[in-house]
Write an enzyme that holds these catalytic residues in place. Structure first.
Site, short mmCIF file in Angstrom:
data_model
loop_
_atom_site.label_atom_id
_atom_site.label_comp_id
_atom_site.label_asym_id
_atom_site.label_seq_id
_atom_site.Cartn_x
_atom_site.Cartn_y
_atom_site.Cartn_z
N GLY A 1 50.98 39.22 36.59
CA GLY A 1 50.14 39.74 35.52
C GLY A 1 48.67 39.62 35.85
N ASP A 2 47.82 40.15 34.98
CA ASP A 2 46.35 40.10 35.16
C ASP A 2 45.91 40.83 36.42
OD1 ASP A 2 46.08 38.28 32.88
OD2 ASP A 2 46.87 36.75 34.21
N LYS B 1 42.59 48.83 33.70
CA LYS B 1 41.68 49.80 34.31
C LYS B 1 42.45 50.95 34.94
CE LYS B 1 38.29 50.59 37.89
NZ LYS B 1 37.42 50.05 38.95
N GLY C 1 46.96 40.83 27.73
CA GLY C 1 45.70 41.44 27.35
C GLY C 1 45.15 42.29 28.48
N HIS C 2 44.41 43.31 28.14
CA HIS C 2 43.74 44.09 29.17
C HIS C 2 42.32 44.41 28.71
CE1 HIS C 2 46.27 46.82 26.70
NE2 HIS C 2 45.21 47.59 26.68
N GLY D 1 42.01 32.78 27.36
CA GLY D 1 40.77 32.23 27.88
C GLY D 1 41.00 31.17 28.94
N LYS E 1 40.17 44.64 42.65
CA LYS E 1 39.28 43.51 42.93
C LYS E 1 39.09 43.25 44.43
CE LYS E 1 39.51 41.11 38.53
NZ LYS E 1 39.49 39.81 37.85
N LEU F 1 37.04 48.52 42.97
CA LEU F 1 35.97 47.70 43.54
C LEU F 1 35.05 47.14 42.46
CD1 LEU F 1 35.31 50.46 46.13
CD2 LEU F 1 36.25 48.24 46.74
#
Length: 439
Positions: free
Chosen positions: A14-15, A20, A42-43, A303, A332, A415
């Protein structure tokens, strides 16, 4: 013109940046379907320098002509959902395209209380739940005692459906966990209020999707969490309570596999994990801090700081197999810009032997030691690159190495958080089942 129906899934824990990528692909979609999970995922989407954080509502809501459907396989916290709707309205975003499956299950107050109480009682054996009530909601669904969205639209039906479960949960909360009971009438009135606000958006999920298919619309199925958190195929018991893998799209949306044309995986250029569980490539010290800071590695939902590690090609190959990935979006890449060298896990060592597969036992997985290959870094910024030709050669070599290792082509390279910080190697929806960036 009919183009394709696509599933977007996370290829790690995940994450991965699915929000995006889904936002990017939603431009070509007529319908976006969220097929599993709840507010435990969450996104984050950046639009015109505005940061929008969503948990339930699909990214496609940003496109006024797109239908966004929260499917039957999800579990819905109506309070959170309505908060998201209010936030979108406050940002002048049209929500008329939102649809909510009448058969989606509802997270009730006792689900959250039980989730938190059970996790606290586990102590050192905790599994890292978000405490949002997701597991207990899915448990009630399996036990046929759950509340569904359609139940919120009829007061008598809600009273009838809630009477037994609420009495049982109150006894459990009081007797086992020492938590004060919930007032039945308060819960009923609160959730009837939610039902009234949500009613204009409620539809029959399968009928909505199949009508779109008959009309030759493009449908994008959006998964939450990631492959390694899948209830059946992940690092059990450190998993979620649903099926984020591509097969879960068929169950959670109510469609057959023949409706799916393509599966796109999303993976970071490194690896992160939130919560408990084995993580063979996990870093510590300054390298972990550097990735955390540059990558902003804190969970959208909780968080909590994410655990960071090198890219794991073993779980990557596993994700390709489990999901039948056609291509990959790598996100990323820019987070690695300052490193002089980068390691990639190509296999594990378990009990003195080299293995190249993901072990089914969490105990075995915890004993796996990563076998790395080291690649040179590029030590320059990639944030302004907009084509493959703009990338430094070591960055291109790194991406080619990942494509070869995972045996899947790379179609998108991200990026940065903004929409324009993206290289599309080939259009993963419109183009052929290949990408230019492959070994």
């Amino acid at each position: 013109m009919f183009l394709a129906n696509v599933v977007v899934i996370g290829a790690q824990w995940g994450d991965e940046g699915k929000g995006k990528i889904t936002d990017l692909l939603s431009r070509s979609a007529d319908v976006v379907v969220r097929y599993q999970g709840g507010v435990n995922a969450g996104h984050t989407i950046v639009v015109d320098d505005r940061v929008l954080k969503l948990h339930l509502i699909p990214s496609g809501i940003l496109y006024p002509d797109t239908i966004c459907l929260i499917g039957s396989g999800t579990v819905v916290d109506p309070k959170v959902m309505l908060g998201e709707l209010d936030m979108l309205i406050a940002n002048d975003i049209d929500i008329s395209g939102l649809r909510l499956a009448s058969t989606a299950h509802v997270t009730m107050p006792y689900h959250r209380l039980l989730d938190q109480a059970m996790e606290k009682q586990r102590g050192a054996r905790r599994i890292g739940t978000t405490g949002r009530g997701i597991g207990p909601t899915y448990a009630d669904k399996s036990q046929r005692s759950g509340i569904r969205v359609i139940d919120l639209l009829d007061e008598q039906r809600l009273r009838d459906r809630l009477e037994g479960p609420l009495q049982e949960k109150n006894e459990l909360l009081q007797t086992i966990y020492g938590v004060a009971p919930l007032n039945a009438e308060d819960v009923i009135q609160e959730y009837l209020g939610y039902g009234k606000r949500l009613a204009p958006h409620v539809v029959e999920c399968t009928q909505t999707i199949h009508q779109a298919a008959r009309d030759r619309k493009n449908i994008l199925f959006e998964g939450a969490q990631g492959t390694l958190l899948d209830l059946d195929h992940g690092t059990y018991p450190y998993v979620t309570s649903s099926n984020p893998v591509s097969g879960g799209a068929c169950i959670g949306a109510g469609v057959g596999p023949t409706l799916i044309d393509r599966v796109i995986g999303v993976a970071k250029a490194y690896t992160t994990r939130v919560g408990e569980g084995p993580f063979p490539t996990e870093l510590s010290g300054s390298l972990n801090d550097q990735l955390t800071e540059r990558g902003g590695e804190f969970g959208t939902t909780t968080g909590r700081q994410r655990r960071c590690g090198w890219f794991d090609g073993v779980i990557g190959r596993y994700a390709v197999q489990v999901n039948g990935l056609d291509c990959l979006a790598v996100t990323k890449l820019d987070v690695l810009d300052e490193l002089d060298e980068i390691q990639v896990c190509v296999a594990y060592e378990l009990n003195g032997e080299r293995i190249e597969h993901f072990p089914s036992s969490a105990d075995d997985f915890a004993q796996c030691k990563p076998i790395f290959e080291t690649l040179p870094g590029w030590q320059c910024s990639t944030e302004e690159c907009r084509s493959l030709e703009d990338l430094p050669k070591p960055a291109m070599d790194y991406l080619r190495f990942l494509a070869d290792l995972m045996e899947v082509p790379i179609a998108i390279v991200s990026l940065g958080a903004s929409r324009d910080q993206t290289i599309v190697v080939e259009d993963p929806i419109h183009g052929p089942k290949r990408a230019l960036l492959s070994a």
